[in-house]
Design a protein around this motif. Structure first.
Motif, PDB file in Angstrom:
ATOM      1  N   LEU A 184       0.841  -1.192   0.000  1.00  0.00           N
ATOM      2  CA  LEU A 184       0.000   0.000   0.000  1.00  0.00           C
ATOM      3  C   LEU A 184       0.876   1.241   0.000  1.00  0.00           C
ATOM      4  CD1 LEU A 184      -2.302  -1.165   2.935  1.00  0.00           C
ATOM      5  CD2 LEU A 184      -2.983  -1.148   0.526  1.00  0.00           C
ATOM      6  N   THR A 185       0.384   2.299  -0.599  1.00  0.00           N
ATOM      7  CA  THR A 185       1.055   3.582  -0.424  1.00  0.00           C
ATOM      8  C   THR A 185       0.716   4.115   0.970  1.00  0.00           C
ATOM      9  OG1 THR A 185      -0.788   4.906  -1.282  1.00  0.00           O
ATOM     10  CG2 THR A 185       0.829   4.065  -2.884  1.00  0.00           C
ATOM     11  N   GLY A 186       1.481   5.093   1.408  1.00  0.00           N
ATOM     12  CA  GLY A 186       1.189   5.685   2.706  1.00  0.00           C
ATOM     13  C   GLY A 186      -0.220   6.247   2.762  1.00  0.00           C
ATOM     14  N   ARG A 187      -0.652   6.853   1.667  1.00  0.00           N
ATOM     15  CA  ARG A 187      -1.990   7.437   1.638  1.00  0.00           C
ATOM     16  C   ARG A 187      -3.074   6.366   1.707  1.00  0.00           C
ATOM     17  NH1 ARG A 187      -3.187  11.778  -2.982  1.00  0.00           N
ATOM     18  NH2 ARG A 187      -2.941   9.953  -4.322  1.00  0.00           N
ATOM     19  N   GLN A 188      -2.871   5.258   0.990  1.00  0.00           N
ATOM     20  CA  GLN A 188      -3.844   4.166   1.056  1.00  0.00           C
ATOM     21  C   GLN A 188      -3.866   3.540   2.452  1.00  0.00           C
ATOM     22  OE1 GLN A 188      -2.185   1.786  -2.123  1.00  0.00           O
ATOM     23  NE2 GLN A 188      -3.750   2.450  -3.602  1.00  0.00           N
ATOM     24  N   ALA A 189      -2.689   3.393   3.061  1.00  0.00           N
ATOM     25  CA  ALA A 189      -2.613   2.811   4.402  1.00  0.00           C
ATOM     26  C   ALA A 189      -3.328   3.682   5.420  1.00  0.00           C
ATOM     27  CB  ALA A 189      -1.150   2.612   4.798  1.00  0.00           C
ATOM     28  N   MET A 190      -3.251   4.994   5.241  1.00  0.00           N
ATOM     29  CA  MET A 190      -3.940   5.892   6.168  1.00  0.00           C
ATOM     30  C   MET A 190      -5.454   5.743   6.040  1.00  0.00           C
ATOM     31  SD  MET A 190      -3.470   9.995   6.594  1.00  0.00           S
ATOM     32  CE  MET A 190      -4.490  10.920   7.759  1.00  0.00           C
ATOM     33  N   GLN A 191      -5.937   5.559   4.828  1.00  0.00           N
ATOM     34  CA  GLN A 191      -7.377   5.374   4.621  1.00  0.00           C
ATOM     35  C   GLN A 191      -7.877   4.095   5.278  1.00  0.00           C
ATOM     36  OE1 GLN A 191      -7.601   5.483   0.344  1.00  0.00           O
ATOM     37  NE2 GLN A 191      -7.521   7.735   0.239  1.00  0.00           N
ATOM     38  N   LEU A 192      -6.992   3.110   5.430  1.00  0.00           N
ATOM     39  CA  LEU A 192      -7.369   1.832   6.038  1.00  0.00           C
ATOM     40  C   LEU A 192      -7.095   1.804   7.539  1.00  0.00           C
ATOM     41  CD1 LEU A 192      -6.024  -0.570   3.261  1.00  0.00           C
ATOM     42  CD2 LEU A 192      -8.414  -0.090   3.781  1.00  0.00           C
ATOM     43  N   GLY A 193      -6.583   2.895   8.078  1.00  0.00           N
ATOM     44  CA  GLY A 193      -6.318   2.957   9.508  1.00  0.00           C
ATOM     45  C   GLY A 193      -4.998   2.355   9.936  1.00  0.00           C
ATOM     46  N   LEU A 194      -4.123   2.035   8.982  1.00  0.00           N
ATOM     47  CA  LEU A 194      -2.833   1.440   9.309  1.00  0.00           C
ATOM     48  C   LEU A 194      -1.770   2.498   9.588  1.00  0.00           C
ATOM     49  CD1 LEU A 194      -2.758  -1.431   6.656  1.00  0.00           C
ATOM     50  CD2 LEU A 194      -3.470  -1.559   9.049  1.00  0.00           C
ATOM     51  N   VAL A 195      -2.027   3.733   9.186  1.00  0.00           N
ATOM     52  CA  VAL A 195      -1.117   4.865   9.378  1.00  0.00           C
ATOM     53  C   VAL A 195      -1.923   6.007   9.975  1.00  0.00           C
ATOM     54  CG1 VAL A 195       0.171   6.645   8.117  1.00  0.00           C
ATOM     55  CG2 VAL A 195       0.575   4.242   7.610  1.00  0.00           C
ATOM     56  N   ASP A 196      -1.301   6.809  10.843  1.00  0.00           N
ATOM     57  CA  ASP A 196      -2.024   7.882  11.536  1.00  0.00           C
ATOM     58  C   ASP A 196      -2.006   9.209  10.794  1.00  0.00           C
ATOM     59  OD1 ASP A 196      -2.796   6.484  14.039  1.00  0.00           O
ATOM     60  OD2 ASP A 196      -0.633   6.259  14.229  1.00  0.00           O
ATOM     61  N   SER A 197      -0.877   9.558  10.169  1.00  0.00           N
ATOM     62  CA  SER A 197      -0.791  10.841   9.473  1.00  0.00           C
ATOM     63  C   SER A 197       0.260  10.764   8.382  1.00  0.00           C
ATOM     64  CB  SER A 197      -0.463  11.976  10.459  1.00  0.00           C
ATOM     65  OG  SER A 197       0.752  11.720  11.140  1.00  0.00           O
ATOM     66  N   LEU A 198       0.212  11.738   7.483  1.00  0.00           N
ATOM     67  CA  LEU A 198       1.152  11.800   6.361  1.00  0.00           C
ATOM     68  C   LEU A 198       2.145  12.928   6.590  1.00  0.00           C
ATOM     69  CD1 LEU A 198      -1.309  11.318   3.354  1.00  0.00           C
ATOM     70  CD2 LEU A 198       0.043   9.576   4.550  1.00  0.00           C
ATOM     71  N   GLY A 199       3.392  12.677   6.237  1.00  0.00           N
ATOM     72  CA  GLY A 199       4.419  13.698   6.402  1.00  0.00           C
ATOM     73  C   GLY A 199       5.799  13.069   6.352  1.00  0.00           C
ATOM     74  N   ASP A 200       6.809  13.935   6.559  1.00  0.00           N
ATOM     75  CA  ASP A 200       8.184  13.466   6.513  1.00  0.00           C
ATOM     76  C   ASP A 200       8.762  13.325   7.914  1.00  0.00           C
ATOM     77  OD1 ASP A 200       8.432  16.097   7.268  1.00  0.00           O
ATOM     78  OD2 ASP A 200       9.348  16.778   5.403  1.00  0.00           O
ATOM     79  N   LEU A 201      10.084  13.195   7.990  1.00  0.00           N
ATOM     80  CA  LEU A 201      10.728  12.996   9.286  1.00  0.00           C
ATOM     81  C   LEU A 201      10.529  14.201  10.199  1.00  0.00           C
ATOM     82  CD1 LEU A 201      12.534  11.266  11.102  1.00  0.00           C
ATOM     83  CD2 LEU A 201      14.530  12.264   9.968  1.00  0.00           C
ATOM     84  N   GLU A 202      10.567  15.387   9.641  1.00  0.00           N
ATOM     85  CA  GLU A 202      10.360  16.587  10.459  1.00  0.00           C
ATOM     86  C   GLU A 202       8.942  16.608  11.038  1.00  0.00           C
ATOM     87  OE1 GLU A 202      10.631  21.478  10.111  1.00  0.00           O
ATOM     88  OE2 GLU A 202      11.545  20.205   8.581  1.00  0.00           O
ATOM     89  N   THR A 203       7.974  16.202  10.227  1.00  0.00           N
ATOM     90  CA  THR A 203       6.598  16.103  10.714  1.00  0.00           C
ATOM     91  C   THR A 203       6.505  15.128  11.882  1.00  0.00           C
ATOM     92  OG1 THR A 203       5.790  16.481   8.454  1.00  0.00           O
ATOM     93  CG2 THR A 203       4.211  15.600  10.040  1.00  0.00           C
TER      94      THR A 203
END
Length: 303
Positions: free
Chosen positions: A227-246
């Motif tokens: 999954l891409t990060g964006r797809q994983a977020m839609q499925l609840g597997l990731v909390d937010s999108l961003g880089d290391l600074e985020t």
């Protein structure tokens, strides 16, 4: 009556002053070197201040010792108030992935832990991430790939061409299951599939526990697909999108850090230096430690 002998200081005042200056410089350099050395460990130096810990998990996961030692050091150091996991891994062997997951769970019970996903944090890499308090992925990070794979080779045809026969004496019908020198029987296939299925179920249970998700909800996206990060977020597997600074900003929030300047951090686990290995790795374009450890006849992998 003999006159008093002059001391070295009186005879050579300039040379004595120069020696004092050199001694002071040497002492100062030694102290600074000690402070710099202590600053590379999680336990800090003489002047303690609140800091963050950064643990890098990169490449094929073949062993957990170095990462777990570093996580334990971060957990036990009172100056470390939160930990960042920077994961850039496609996964790896099952047991090391589980061991690092458990180490992250123990750490997260004491201090905030945030994951920053790099190019890829899939399978075993995602398994580890699931134990953290918060997961940050780039929109195009490749993650997910929740599944277990067992790799087997079948060299029977090659052996026949070479005229080589192979016999094996075993104590049971399944002791030789997965042998590369013979076809797999239906009984052996069912047995090995049972091992894979049980490991897969352990994977799902770990994600559900770490992410506070319903097991059946996890199962919907656990068919092995990336999954891409964006797809994983839609499925609840990731909390937010961003880089290391985020991710660092989120970690600072969880640590209730209010200062305007970013908190200093200490990074690990320490890497052993080997000129020859680094030269070969650079020339071949591979990480030698990871590649050499991947050899075996039967491998259970989170890949």
């Amino acid at each position: 009556m003999q006159p008093n002998k002059l001391s070295f200081q009186q005879k050579h005042p300039l040379l004595f002053a120069l020696m004092l200056i050199l001694a002071a410089v040497a002492l100062f350099s030694g102290v600074m070197a000690a402070l710099r050395h202590s600053g590379t460990s999680a336990r800090g130096g003489l002047f303690r201040e609140d800091r963050l810990g950064l643990c890098r998990i990169e490449g094929f996961i073949a062993d957990s010792a170095k990462v777990n030692d570093w996580l334990r050091e971060l957990r036990e150091d009172p100056a470390i108030i939160g930990v960042m996991l920077r994961i850039d891994s496609p996964g790896g062997a099952v047991a090391p992935s589980q061991e690092i997951y458990n180490a992250v769970r123990r750490l997260a019970q004491i201090k905030p832990v945030v994951v920053s996903m790099g190019t890829v944090a899939a399978s075993g890499g995602y398994y580890i991430a699931a134990a953290a308090d918060h997961i940050v992925a780039n929109p195009s990070t490749l993650t997910g790939s929740i599944g277990v794979k067992m790799e087997l080779a079948n060299m029977e045809g090659l052996m026949d061409k070479l005229g080589i026969a192979h016999d094996a004496l075993t104590s049971g019908d399944l002791k030789n299951a997965g042998s590369p020198f013979k076809p797999m029987t239906d009984k052996e296939r069912a047995y090995l599939q049972g091992l894979v299925s049980d490991m897969h179920e352990q994977f799902l249970e770990a994600i559900a526990a770490g992410r506070n998700m319903d097991l059946e909800e996890v199962r919907k996206s656990a068919d092995g697909r990336a999954l891409t990060g964006r797809q994983a977020m839609q499925l609840g597997l990731v909390d937010s999108l961003g880089d290391l600074e985020t991710a660092f900003e989120r970690l600072a929030e969880l640590c209730n850090a209010t200062q305007s300047a970013p908190l200093p951090y200490v990074e690990g686990p320490p890497k052993e230096k080997s000129f020859l290995r680094d030269l070969l790795s650079s020339y071949l374009g591979i990480e030698l430690d990871s590649s050499l450890r991947r050899r075996s006849e039967i491998r259970f992998l989170y890949l």
